[in-house]
Design a protein around this motif. Structure first.
Motif, PDB file in Angstrom:
ATOM      1  N   PRO A  11       0.841  -1.205   0.000  1.00 32.07           N
ATOM      2  CA  PRO A  11       0.000   0.000   0.000  1.00 32.07           C
ATOM      3  C   PRO A  11       0.872   1.249   0.000  1.00 32.07           C
ATOM      4  N   ALA A  12       0.296   2.341  -0.373  1.00 37.28           N
ATOM      5  CA  ALA A  12       1.041   3.612  -0.403  1.00 37.28           C
ATOM      6  C   ALA A  12       0.140   4.737   0.068  1.00 37.28           C
ATOM      7  N   LEU A  13       0.776   5.768   0.572  1.00 33.37           N
ATOM      8  CA  LEU A  13       0.038   6.969   0.958  1.00 33.37           C
ATOM      9  C   LEU A  13      -0.095   7.884  -0.245  1.00 33.37           C
ATOM     10  N   VAL A  14      -1.132   8.698  -0.251  1.00 28.96           N
ATOM     11  CA  VAL A  14      -1.298   9.710  -1.292  1.00 28.96           C
ATOM     12  C   VAL A  14      -0.190  10.742  -1.093  1.00 28.96           C
ATOM     13  N   PRO A  15       0.502  11.145  -2.139  1.00 28.85           N
ATOM     14  CA  PRO A  15       1.566  12.151  -1.973  1.00 28.85           C
ATOM     15  C   PRO A  15       1.015  13.470  -1.431  1.00 28.85           C
ATOM     16  N   ALA A  16       1.816  14.128  -0.614  1.00 31.99           N
ATOM     17  CA  ALA A  16       1.453  15.441  -0.083  1.00 31.99           C
ATOM     18  C   ALA A  16       1.429  16.473  -1.212  1.00 31.99           C
ATOM     19  N   MET A  17       0.745  17.570  -0.982  1.00 27.45           N
ATOM     20  CA  MET A  17       0.643  18.648  -1.967  1.00 27.45           C
ATOM     21  C   MET A  17       1.257  19.913  -1.382  1.00 27.45           C
ATOM     22  N   PRO A  18       2.604  19.994  -1.316  1.00 29.26           N
ATOM     23  CA  PRO A  18       3.252  21.112  -0.623  1.00 29.26           C
ATOM     24  C   PRO A  18       2.998  22.474  -1.265  1.00 29.26           C
ATOM     25  N   TRP A  19       2.603  22.517  -2.513  1.00 32.71           N
ATOM     26  CA  TRP A  19       2.318  23.808  -3.140  1.00 32.71           C
ATOM     27  C   TRP A  19       1.007  24.398  -2.605  1.00 32.71           C
ATOM     28  N   LEU A  20       0.149  23.567  -1.987  1.00 35.69           N
ATOM     29  CA  LEU A  20      -1.085  24.063  -1.381  1.00 35.69           C
ATOM     30  C   LEU A  20      -0.925  24.309   0.118  1.00 35.69           C
ATOM     31  N   ASP A  21      -0.189  23.389   0.778  1.00 32.62           N
ATOM     32  CA  ASP A  21      -0.016  23.461   2.225  1.00 32.62           C
ATOM     33  C   ASP A  21       1.076  22.471   2.596  1.00 32.62           C
ATOM     34  N   ALA A  22       2.079  22.916   3.323  1.00 31.96           N
ATOM     35  CA  ALA A  22       3.174  22.028   3.716  1.00 31.96           C
ATOM     36  C   ALA A  22       3.259  21.849   5.229  1.00 31.96           C
ATOM     37  N   VAL A  23       2.232  22.280   5.948  1.00 30.49           N
ATOM     38  CA  VAL A  23       2.252  22.181   7.409  1.00 30.49           C
ATOM     39  C   VAL A  23       1.622  20.843   7.816  1.00 30.49           C
ATOM     40  N   PRO A  24       2.409  19.960   8.436  1.00 36.39           N
ATOM     41  CA  PRO A  24       1.846  18.664   8.845  1.00 36.39           C
ATOM     42  C   PRO A  24       0.969  18.812  10.088  1.00 36.39           C
ATOM     43  N   PRO A  25       0.061  17.876  10.289  1.00 39.36           N
ATOM     44  CA  PRO A  25      -0.742  17.926  11.514  1.00 39.36           C
ATOM     45  C   PRO A  25       0.116  17.567  12.728  1.00 39.36           C
ATOM     46  N   ARG A  26      -0.378  17.851  13.899  1.00 35.21           N
ATOM     47  CA  ARG A  26       0.332  17.476  15.121  1.00 35.21           C
ATOM     48  C   ARG A  26       0.157  15.981  15.345  1.00 35.21           C
ATOM     49  N   PRO A  27       1.137  15.338  15.965  1.00 39.78           N
ATOM     50  CA  PRO A  27       1.043  13.886  16.195  1.00 39.78           C
ATOM     51  C   PRO A  27      -0.124  13.517  17.120  1.00 39.78           C
ATOM     52  N   ALA A  28      -0.537  12.267  17.004  1.00 34.85           N
ATOM     53  CA  ALA A  28      -1.568  11.738  17.891  1.00 34.85           C
ATOM     54  C   ALA A  28      -1.051  11.752  19.322  1.00 34.85           C
ATOM     55  N   GLN A  29      -1.966  11.684  20.270  1.00 31.49           N
ATOM     56  CA  GLN A  29      -1.599  11.702  21.686  1.00 31.49           C
ATOM     57  C   GLN A  29      -2.123  10.446  22.378  1.00 31.49           C
ATOM     58  N   HIS A  30      -1.470  10.106  23.489  1.00 29.24           N
ATOM     59  CA  HIS A  30      -1.924   9.017  24.354  1.00 29.24           C
ATOM     60  C   HIS A  30      -2.039   7.681  23.624  1.00 29.24           C
ATOM     61  N   LEU A  31      -1.082   7.368  22.749  1.00 24.50           N
ATOM     62  CA  LEU A  31      -1.082   6.070  22.065  1.00 24.50           C
ATOM     63  C   LEU A  31      -0.858   4.973  23.100  1.00 24.50           C
ATOM     64  N   THR A  32      -1.759   4.009  23.131  1.00 22.83           N
ATOM     65  CA  THR A  32      -1.700   2.923  24.099  1.00 22.83           C
ATOM     66  C   THR A  32      -1.918   1.599  23.381  1.00 22.83           C
ATOM     67  N   ILE A  33      -1.160   0.595  23.772  1.00 25.39           N
ATOM     68  CA  ILE A  33      -1.368  -0.760  23.263  1.00 25.39           C
ATOM     69  C   ILE A  33      -1.779  -1.635  24.434  1.00 25.39           C
ATOM     70  N   THR A  34      -2.800  -2.418  24.213  1.00 20.16           N
ATOM     71  CA  THR A  34      -3.186  -3.453  25.154  1.00 20.16           C
ATOM     72  C   THR A  34      -2.967  -4.778  24.429  1.00 20.16           C
TER      73      THR A  34
END
Length: 159
Positions: A11-34
């Motif tokens: 699988p692959a991710l859709v390429p980013a579009m830096p000419w429209l916006d290059a600011v990434p979102p903030r990382p997820a919080q409170h990642l927990t594995i059970t």
């Protein structure tokens, strides 16, 4: 079909579009594995909105074995793309995890223009009935000019 076997095997991710916006979102919080004998259940909370106001639209979850070098740049390790569902918490149940096997999971957030956040990661020890909470990534200092570093691996919490 040879295209599916060779060119589009992973699988692959859709390429980013830096000419429209290059600011990434903030990382997820409170990642927990059970971890249990049947599956590893990962849960997390969305991070706050980025400086441009965009929040995560979906999440990429990567899984690595003990002998593999964790990096979100290798699509062979992309386990799932998780989109938030109204009325449900953010979660993924990894039923393909082998009991007794240690894994490292990396979770990144992606915004509407496919900019990918820094990874948040946790490692399992392979023992059943453990709960592991990721360490929060170090906050970015304005004007520091240094590239953000991933959070250190989390330590298992005894049950």
């Amino acid at each position: 079909d040879s295209l599916r076997q060779r060119e589009f095997r992973y699988p692959a991710l859709v390429p980013a579009m830096p000419w429209l916006d290059a600011v990434p979102p903030r990382p997820a919080q409170h990642l927990t594995i059970t971890a249990s004998a049947r599956a590893n259940t990962l849960t997390w909370q969305p991070g706050p909105a980025a400086s441009d106001g965009d929040a995560a639209t979906y999440y990429a979850l990567y899984r690595f074995g003990q002998d593999q070098t964790p990096t979100p740049d290798d699509p062979r390790h992309l386990l799932a793309l998780v989109r938030p569902q109204p009325g449900r918490g953010l979660a993924y149940v990894d039923t393909t995890a082998r009991p007794g096997q240690a894994y490292a999971y990396y979770l990144t957030a992606l915004d509407r223009l496919h900019n990918e956040s820094r990874p948040v990661h946790v490692r399992t020890s392979g023992r059943p009935a453990e709960i592991i909470v990721a360490q929060a990534p170090a906050p970015e200092l304005p004007g520091s000019g240094s590239a953000p570093q991933p959070a250190p691996p989390a330590r298992p919490t005894p049950r």
